[in-house]
Design a protein around this motif. Structure first.
Motif, PDB file in Angstrom:
ATOM      1  N   GLU A  77      10.353   4.763   0.257  1.00 35.56           N
ATOM      2  CA  GLU A  77       9.330   5.671  -0.392  1.00 35.56           C
ATOM      3  C   GLU A  77       9.752   6.993   0.198  1.00 35.56           C
ATOM      4  N   TYR A 119     -10.889  16.667  10.226  1.00 33.89           N
ATOM      5  CA  TYR A 119     -11.304  16.199  11.508  1.00 33.89           C
ATOM      6  C   TYR A 119     -12.347  16.940  12.481  1.00 33.89           C
ATOM      7  N   TRP A 177     -10.386  14.158   1.103  1.00 30.60           N
ATOM      8  CA  TRP A 177      -9.183  14.566   2.060  1.00 30.60           C
ATOM      9  C   TRP A 177      -7.890  14.138   1.810  1.00 30.60           C
ATOM     10  N   GLY A 178      -7.888  13.221   0.628  1.00 26.26           N
ATOM     11  CA  GLY A 178      -6.572  12.795   0.210  1.00 26.26           C
ATOM     12  C   GLY A 178      -5.940  11.911   1.222  1.00 26.26           C
ATOM     13  N   PHE A 179      -6.833  11.283   2.003  1.00 20.69           N
ATOM     14  CA  PHE A 179      -6.096  10.141   3.317  1.00 20.69           C
ATOM     15  C   PHE A 179      -5.887   8.963   2.546  1.00 20.69           C
ATOM     16  N   HIS A 180      -4.681   8.591   2.234  1.00 20.21           N
ATOM     17  CA  HIS A 180      -4.277   7.196   1.672  1.00 20.21           C
ATOM     18  C   HIS A 180      -4.049   6.139   3.081  1.00 20.21           C
ATOM     19  N   PHE A 181      -4.772   6.522   3.979  1.00 23.30           N
ATOM     20  CA  PHE A 181      -4.682   5.658   5.393  1.00 23.30           C
ATOM     21  C   PHE A 181      -5.549   5.749   6.144  1.00 23.30           C
ATOM     22  N   ASP A 182      -6.089   4.883   7.067  1.00 23.50           N
ATOM     23  CA  ASP A 182      -7.233   4.700   7.924  1.00 23.50           C
ATOM     24  C   ASP A 182      -7.010   5.500   9.064  1.00 23.50           C
ATOM     25  N   PRO A 183      -7.643   6.701   9.151  1.00 28.00           N
ATOM     26  CA  PRO A 183      -7.715   7.355  10.518  1.00 28.00           C
ATOM     27  C   PRO A 183      -8.476   6.511  11.626  1.00 28.00           C
ATOM     28  N   ARG A 184      -7.901   6.688  12.770  1.00 23.57           N
ATOM     29  CA  ARG A 184      -8.652   5.735  14.051  1.00 23.57           C
ATOM     30  C   ARG A 184     -10.056   6.330  14.214  1.00 23.57           C
ATOM     31  N   ASP A 194      -5.705  11.780  16.127  1.00 21.42           N
ATOM     32  CA  ASP A 194      -6.507  10.814  16.544  1.00 21.42           C
ATOM     33  C   ASP A 194      -6.197  10.352  17.923  1.00 21.42           C
ATOM     34  N   ILE A 207     -13.817   9.942  10.964  1.00 23.18           N
ATOM     35  CA  ILE A 207     -14.133  11.301  10.672  1.00 23.18           C
ATOM     36  C   ILE A 207     -15.239  11.379   9.474  1.00 23.18           C
ATOM     37  N   GLY A 243       0.762  -1.407   0.135  1.00 26.27           N
ATOM     38  CA  GLY A 243       0.030   0.054  -0.021  1.00 26.27           C
ATOM     39  C   GLY A 243       0.921   1.299  -0.008  1.00 26.27           C
ATOM     40  N   VAL A 275       2.865   4.729  -1.138  1.00 30.64           N
ATOM     41  CA  VAL A 275       2.618   5.728  -2.103  1.00 30.64           C
ATOM     42  C   VAL A 275       3.063   5.648  -3.273  1.00 30.64           C
TER      43      VAL A 275
END
Lengths: 225, 458
Positions: free
Chosen positions: B308, B327, A180-187, B364, A190, A82, A84
């Motif tokens: 990377e 958020y 939001w351009g998040f390529h990760f999972d926020p905890r 978070d 949101i 996963g 970038v």
């Protein structure tokens, strides 16, 4: 839709194939890059699912070969990595979307639907109408039942994204990536918080609810049933 | 790796090559010295011979001029017949026809001034022309017409040359031999030192990462090399220790969720149909969490490996703004507040996606650990040549002695054990900050916790 699945892991492939069939689609399975390329070139598919790591011809190579041969069907690349760099390489190779393993089947299906129904750029609607909701995308103005609704930029962005895919499931990950351009999972969840704010303005106090939650999958906006 | 490669053949060893190199250099040196000496000596000897002939001629001519050719002949004959060791040969012919022949052939009469003659002989002579005697001759006439010829053989010169050649051959051979010995000795010393290094390296290869290379003792450059290699070994050892730690952490920390998953599945197996769906959904949730931990670990490894790196010049204030807006609803839903303190753009070189992840991960944390209704302040400041980012909450913070452990993988404070989270968030933050050559400072903000990051500005 008719889907070609190029995936070497037999269990994953049949999992995807069964899921697609159950959802009323047709799926052909290829277990290596060469067979996949063969089937893909024969044509007739609405969308292709290609695993990045395949024995023989790799997924990325098969994808490039298909694109070089003029195959235009949208491609969703599956990968266990996963990073970038990886995503960028996949998209540069001609993929239209990118899904990191492991994934929920509903996520895959939602993305395939989005790919197949992606509106052509030329006739982007500037007026979207869903039941009594009207969105003027040029002026970023939202009216429901004749009443003007004031939205924050974030809320408007979310509404337009959903509205452009009216009747289609949009997953949380799709929203995170695209809005939001998040390529990760926020905890923190949101997405749900944004959706509930949007709902309080767009749906609350009106006759029907347009924004629907699909538990564990995502959201969709549609005409009331 | 081929660790059993055959012993190097003699001519492949450094020792042999060094020795041959030395010997060749000394051999060429000796030969050159001999040639130069030979030329110089020959020149010098011939000049000396000519000087002597000139002197002798001057004496004889003076005698003939004073007392006439006949007197010279009789004086010379007496001298020659006296059996004195003679360096010169003579022919003197008085105008009367009276003559003295002492060691020179008649051919000498055709020479006028300087000349050279060769007399064949049966005996072997020293020098380059063993069956001829080579003579240098000077002829002249006295005032009364007396013909005088003085000659001298090059015997002395040949002898000198021969001696020089011998010296060169023996001396040269001795030098070449010494060079060979020296080369072998130097090579052996070098090889011995290298063997010690090789032995140390072998130990490292067998897994003893605490082994260090000995000093080579062959000069600064070699010692510097050994030092650099030792620093490298230190890094490798640190990395290996960290890796071992991680593996055991992973094994340990994944056991709990895996056990839970197993229990849930077992329960589902025995449960009746009505409960099964709920239990299976729970099991899928558990699996997802495990998979999340795995992908977090994988990502952490990629970041720590520096694999990377897509750095661009970017504005950190903008990224912070975007993440905070994403958020804000979630934070405010629980009665909390998100505040951004920024005084303009903060330009630095970095990976926007990764830095967004840092900000997201810290928010978070602040939401999860800061307690309900917490006030979270995210500050971005561009300092001289630096960019400072901080995330502060007003929750319970962390005990001072545990601050340094918070960035460890899977490390969680006791009171946080039951909150959602993988225990990898701060490890990821630390790795990303490190990749950006930044500094990460965890501190208590009384109350609460502050995470400060200082990045080099761009």
């Amino acid at each position: 839709m008719k889907v070609l699945v190029i995936e070497d892991d037999a269990r994953t492939a049949s999992f995807i194939g069964r899921g697609l069939t159950e959802a009323g689609h047709t799926a052909d399975l290829a277990h290596n890059g060469d067979d996949g390329l063969h089937l893909g070139l024969a044509g007739g598919y609405d969308v292709l699912v290609i695993d990045r790591m395949l024995p023989g011809l790799s997924g990325l190579e098969a994808l490039r070969a298909l694109r070089a041969e003029g195959v235009r069907a949208p491609v969703l690349l599956l990968t266990a990595l996963g990073s970038v760099d990886d995503r960028v390489a996949g998209l540069e190779g001609g993929a239209d979307d990118y899904l990191v393993k492991p994934f929920a089947f509903s996520e895959l299906l939602a993305r395939l639907n989005a790919l197949v129904r992606r509106p052509p750029l030329a006739d982007i609607e500037t007026q979207i109408r869903i039941a009594d909701l009207e969105i003027d995308t040029r002026r970023r103005r939202v009216i429901r039942a004749g009443r003007r609704i004031d939205l924050t930029p974030q809320e408007y962005k979310l509404l337009e994204f959903l509205a452009r895919r009216v009747g289609e499931t949009v997953t949380r990950t799709m929203l995170l990536e695209n809005l939001w351009g998040f390529h990760f999972d926020p905890r923190t969840n949101i997405v749900d918080a944004h959706v509930s704010r949007l709902r309080s303005k767009v749906d609350k106090g009106f006759d029907s609810e347009l924004i629907r939650t699909l538990r564990g999958v995502g959201y969709l906006i549609d005409e009331p049933e | 790796m081929n660790r059993n490669r055959p012993r190097a053949r003699l001519w492949q060893t450094t020792t042999f090559r060094l020795a041959v190199l030395f010997a060749t250099i000394f051999g060429i040196g000796s030969a050159a010295l001999l040639v130069v000496l030979d030329l110089a000596v020959a020149d010098f000897a011939e000049e000396t011979a000519r000087d002597a002939l000139r002197d002798q001629m001057a004496v004889l001519k003076a005698d003939a001029n004073a007392e006439g050719g006949l007197a010279l002949i009789s004086a010379l004959r007496e001298h020659v017949e006296g059996g004195l060791p003679e360096r010169f040969s003579y022919v003197v012919i008085a105008p009367t026809g009276e003559r003295l022949d002492a060691g020179l052939p008649r051919a000498v009469e055709t020479i006028s001034g300087w000349g050279e003659l060769r007399i064949p002989t049966r005996e072997e002579q020293p020098g380059p022309d063993p069956y001829n005697i080579n003579l240098i001759v000077l002829t002249d006439r006295a005032s009364d017409g007396t013909f005088i010829a003085v000659g001298r053989d090059d015997y002395a010169l040949s002898e000198l040359r021969e001696w020089l050649h011998k010296l060169a051959v023996w001396g040269g051979s001795a030098m070449v031999l010494l060079a060979l010995l020296g080369g072998v000795a130097a090579g052996l010393i070098l090889l011995n030192r290298l063997k010690a290094v090789g032995a140390a390296a072998e130990k490292v290869m067998r897994g003893d990462l605490s082994e260090r290379l000995p000093s080579l003792g062959l000069g600064r450059e070699f010692d510097d090399l050994a030092d650099i290699l030792n620093v490298m070994l230190e890094r490798v050892e640190d990395a290996m220790v960290a890796l071992r730690q991680v593996s055991s952490d992973v094994a340990h920390d994944l056991r709990t969720p895996l056990t839970r998953l197993r229990n849930t599945l077992e329960e589902a197996q025995q449960a009746d149909a009505s409960q099964r769906d709920g239990l299976l959904a729970e099991a899928i949730g558990d699996t997802d969490r495990l998979l999340e931990i795995f992908s977090a670990l994988l990502r952490l490894a990629q970041i720590e490996g520096g694999a990377e790196r897509r750095f661009i010049v970017m504005n950190l204030t903008e990224i912070v703004g975007d993440v905070v807006e994403a958020y804000r609803p979630a934070a405010e839903e629980g009665g909390g507040a998100l505040t951004v303190q920024a005084d303009g753009p903060a330009i630095m070189s970095g990976d926007p996606t990764m830095l967004a992840q840092v900000v997201a991960s810290l928010i978070d944390n602040a939401i999860t650990h800061g307690g309900p209704g917490g006030a979270i302040v995210i500050a971005v400041h561009a300092l001289d040549e630096q960019v400072e980012l901080s995330v502060t909450d007003n929750g319970p913070g962390a005990p001072a002695e545990e601050m340094s452990k918070l960035t460890r993988r899977f490390y969680r404070l006791d009171r946080s054990r039951n909150t959602v989270g993988s225990g990898l968030g701060l490890s990821m933050v630390a790795a990303i900050v490190d990749l950006h050559r930044g500094e990460l400072i965890l501190e208590n903000s009384h109350p609460g916790m502050r995470v400060r990051m200082i990045f080099p500005g761009g």
